[in-house]
Write a protein that holds these residues in place. Structure first.
Motif, PDB file in Angstrom:
ATOM      1  N   UNK A 100       0.851  -1.184   0.000  1.00 22.75           N
ATOM      2  CA  UNK A 100       0.000   0.000   0.000  1.00 22.75           C
ATOM      3  C   UNK A 100       0.890   1.238   0.000  1.00 22.75           C
ATOM      4  N   UNK A 101       0.582   2.158  -0.941  1.00 21.40           N
ATOM      5  CA  UNK A 101       1.348   3.400  -1.081  1.00 21.40           C
ATOM      6  C   UNK A 101       0.379   4.556  -0.855  1.00 21.40           C
ATOM      7  N   UNK A 102       0.728   5.447   0.042  1.00 20.72           N
ATOM      8  CA  UNK A 102      -0.156   6.564   0.363  1.00 20.72           C
ATOM      9  C   UNK A 102      -0.168   7.595  -0.764  1.00 20.72           C
ATOM     10  N   UNK A 103      -1.201   8.424  -0.780  1.00 22.00           N
ATOM     11  CA  UNK A 103      -1.287   9.506  -1.757  1.00 22.00           C
ATOM     12  C   UNK A 103      -0.094  10.447  -1.615  1.00 22.00           C
ATOM     13  N   UNK A 104       0.329  10.665  -0.388  1.00 19.15           N
ATOM     14  CA  UNK A 104       1.463  11.557  -0.136  1.00 19.15           C
ATOM     15  C   UNK A 104       2.755  10.996  -0.744  1.00 19.15           C
ATOM     16  N   UNK A 105       2.967   9.694  -0.597  1.00 12.80           N
ATOM     17  CA  UNK A 105       4.157   9.063  -1.171  1.00 12.80           C
ATOM     18  C   UNK A 105       4.154   9.162  -2.693  1.00 12.80           C
ATOM     19  N   UNK A 106       2.994   8.936  -3.296  1.00 12.99           N
ATOM     20  CA  UNK A 106       2.888   9.040  -4.748  1.00 12.99           C
ATOM     21  C   UNK A 106       3.161  10.464  -5.186  1.00 12.99           C
ATOM     22  N   UNK A 125      -5.066  15.723  -6.982  1.00 12.66           N
ATOM     23  CA  UNK A 125      -4.099  15.494  -8.067  1.00 12.66           C
ATOM     24  C   UNK A 125      -3.813  14.010  -8.235  1.00 12.66           C
ATOM     25  N   UNK A 126      -3.570  13.321  -7.157  1.00 11.34           N
ATOM     26  CA  UNK A 126      -3.274  11.896  -7.218  1.00 11.34           C
ATOM     27  C   UNK A 126      -4.514  11.116  -7.658  1.00 11.34           C
ATOM     28  N   UNK A 127      -5.668  11.473  -7.136  1.00 10.52           N
ATOM     29  CA  UNK A 127      -6.907  10.786  -7.510  1.00 10.52           C
ATOM     30  C   UNK A 127      -7.186  10.926  -9.007  1.00 10.52           C
ATOM     31  N   UNK A 128      -6.926  12.103  -9.569  1.00 10.61           N
ATOM     32  CA  UNK A 128      -7.141  12.314 -11.007  1.00 10.61           C
ATOM     33  C   UNK A 128      -6.194  11.471 -11.847  1.00 10.61           C
TER      34      UNK A 128
END
Length: 57
Positions: free
Chosen positions: A7-13, A28-31
């Motif tokens: 599992x990779x967090x949105x912050x890490x991405x 931004x990550x969700x898009x």
């Protein structure tokens, strides 16, 4: 794949892709994840509620 099943967090991405402070990274990550799912199919990216995303395959 290096992060398969992890599992990779949105912050890490956000930090890895944009090299910036992930203070307001959610949309931004969700898009980007939405676009990737449309191109590759839903079976490769799994949402882990409250944690981030998991790349499976």
């Amino acid at each position: 794949m290096v992060y398969s099943c992890q599992v990779i967090s949105k912050e890490q991405i956000y930090e890895a892709v944009w090299k910036a402070n992930p203070e307001h990274c959610g949309a931004a990550v969700a898009n980007v994840v939405y676009s990737l799912r449309r191109k590759s199919g839903d079976e490769y990216i799994e949402t882990v509620v409250g944690s981030g995303y998991r790349f499976v395959g």
